[in-house]
Motif scaffolding. Structure first.
Motif, mmCIF file in Angstrom:
data_model
loop_
_atom_site.group_PDB
_atom_site.id
_atom_site.type_symbol
_atom_site.label_atom_id
_atom_site.label_comp_id
_atom_site.label_asym_id
_atom_site.label_seq_id
_atom_site.Cartn_x
_atom_site.Cartn_y
_atom_site.Cartn_z
ATOM 1 N N HIS A 43 0.680 -1.034 0.096
ATOM 2 C CA HIS A 43 -0.108 -0.117 0.116
ATOM 3 C C HIS A 43 0.829 1.162 -0.136
ATOM 4 O O HIS A 43 1.669 1.164 0.511
ATOM 5 C CB HIS A 43 -0.930 -0.131 1.332
ATOM 6 N N PRO A 92 -3.584 2.571 6.297
ATOM 7 C CA PRO A 92 -3.850 2.402 4.892
ATOM 8 C C PRO A 92 -5.573 1.961 4.969
ATOM 9 O O PRO A 92 -5.882 1.236 5.629
ATOM 10 C CB PRO A 92 -3.140 1.049 4.651
ATOM 11 N N ALA A 125 -8.841 0.813 2.945
ATOM 12 C CA ALA A 125 -8.941 -0.408 1.920
ATOM 13 C C ALA A 125 -10.163 0.441 0.812
ATOM 14 O O ALA A 125 -10.377 -0.188 0.070
ATOM 15 C CB ALA A 125 -9.379 -1.357 2.527
ATOM 16 N N GLU A 160 -4.449 7.303 -2.921
ATOM 17 C CA GLU A 160 -4.197 6.228 -2.001
ATOM 18 C C GLU A 160 -4.190 5.093 -2.772
ATOM 19 O O GLU A 160 -4.928 4.415 -3.731
ATOM 20 C CB GLU A 160 -5.728 6.153 -0.979
ATOM 21 N N ARG A 174 -3.704 1.582 -3.540
ATOM 22 C CA ARG A 174 -4.013 0.241 -2.699
ATOM 23 C C ARG A 174 -3.419 -0.957 -3.491
ATOM 24 O O ARG A 174 -3.336 -0.979 -4.964
ATOM 25 C CB ARG A 174 -5.449 0.121 -2.739
#
Length: 319
Positions: free
Chosen positions: A66, A97, A99, A135, A137
């Motif tokens: 991540h 992090p 999701a 972000e 992922r």
């Protein structure tokens, strides 16, 4: 600030990433850099600015694979702009992090409210900062979260296309049906207007233009005009193979011809070997032609280069 030391040693899987932050360009410079950057790599190693100097540390318990990238532009006109951006970065360093987009939005909205309480006793107008964040992922589509008038661009050999909507008065007018598509693009991307209608920590003037409202106001297909509905503030964002993505503060396009300047980016980045060379070429062109008639502004940028799709060697010729 040089490009390579900020990013040295950070790893982002297949993505090639470079970053820089500086006072600006030209003979007149601001007294301090109120921008900030945050880079957290796939091992949890982080780099950011504190007191205008690069800081590095590893985040314990970070989810492998991540990553997180963000640019921030503290609002110097409200006072404590650098401190506001640093406070948001500190919150992002503590943010686990995320999701899902819902989790990211919930945690960032809570951080926004916490920082409003933290700065409640600071004299003068409430401080604020922009926040444009990706972000990244592991094994899933990246998430975008955007507040303010910093931007995310997608750059291909054909063009540089904005992927975010500036939170400025012109956007509020467009949402109210008082400004059409052509005039919005001309005012927001064709001119330099240093006004803002929403910022992280500051609040928003979208819900009620007559006063500043505490919560953040998400721009989405539910309230944006149809011609901007694809650029929602909070959304999954697939990265196109072979394209580059530029997260930057508005000092980069504070000039007399922002459209013409952004139109040069594909050519400036063409033929460069990696993201550091691409960002160096972009900043060298910026330095060579500073905006002589505009108040100097800080400039911060993160450039992400996505590898081209692998060629299928089993395909028949011409297939």
């Amino acid at each position: 600030m040089p490009i390579s030391p900020f990013i040295a040693g950070l790893r982002f899987g297949p993505l090639d990433v470079a970053a820089c932050s500086r006072l600006g360009a030209g003979p007149r410079l601001r007294a301090e850099n109120q921008d900030n950057l945050l880079l957290i790599d796939t091992d949890g190693d982080a780099a950011w600015l504190q007191d205008q100097a690069v800081q590095r540390r590893r985040l314990p318990g970070w989810r492998p694979g991540h990553a997180r990238l963000a640019v921030l532009d503290g609002m110097g006109g409200h006072g404590h702009g650098r401190e506001a951006a640093e406070a948001v970065v500190a919150g992002l360093l503590a943010l686990p992090p995320c999701a899902t987009g819902a989790e990211l939005a919930r945690r960032l909205d809570a951080l926004h409210a916490d920082l409003q309480r933290h700065f409640a006793d600071v004299p003068g107008p409430r401080p604020g900062t922009t926040l444009t964040l990706l972000e990244l992922r592991a094994d899933d589509t990246p998430l975008l979260y955007h507040v303010g008038d910093s931007r995310l661009y997608e750059i291909t050999p054909a063009r540089a296309a904005p992927l975010t909507v500036d939170h400025v008065p012109a956007t509020a007018y467009a949402m109210a049906g008082l400004l059409g598509e052509a005039d919005w693009w001309r005012q927001v991307h064709g001119e330099h207007r240093p006004q803002i209608a929403q910022a992280f920590l500051l609040g928003n003037a979208f819900a009620d233009p007559t006063r500043l409202n505490d919560p953040l106001y998400e721009l989405s297909p539910l309230n944006l005009p149809s011609w901007l509905s694809g650029l929602a503030d909070r959304r999954p964002l697939a990265l196109r193979p072979g394209a580059s993505y530029l997260l930057a503060t508005d000092g980069l396009w504070s000039c007399s011809d922002p459209v013409g300047w952004a139109g040069q980016w594909p050519q400036l980045l063409a033929g460069t070997a990696d993201s550091a060379a691409m960002l160096h070429a972009l900043m060298a062109a910026y330095d060579a032609h500073p905006a002589a008639f505009f108040y100097p502004d800080n400039v911060s940028a993160i450039l992400v280069r996505v590898p081209a799709a692998a060629r299928d060697e089993t395909a028949l010729p011409g297939a």
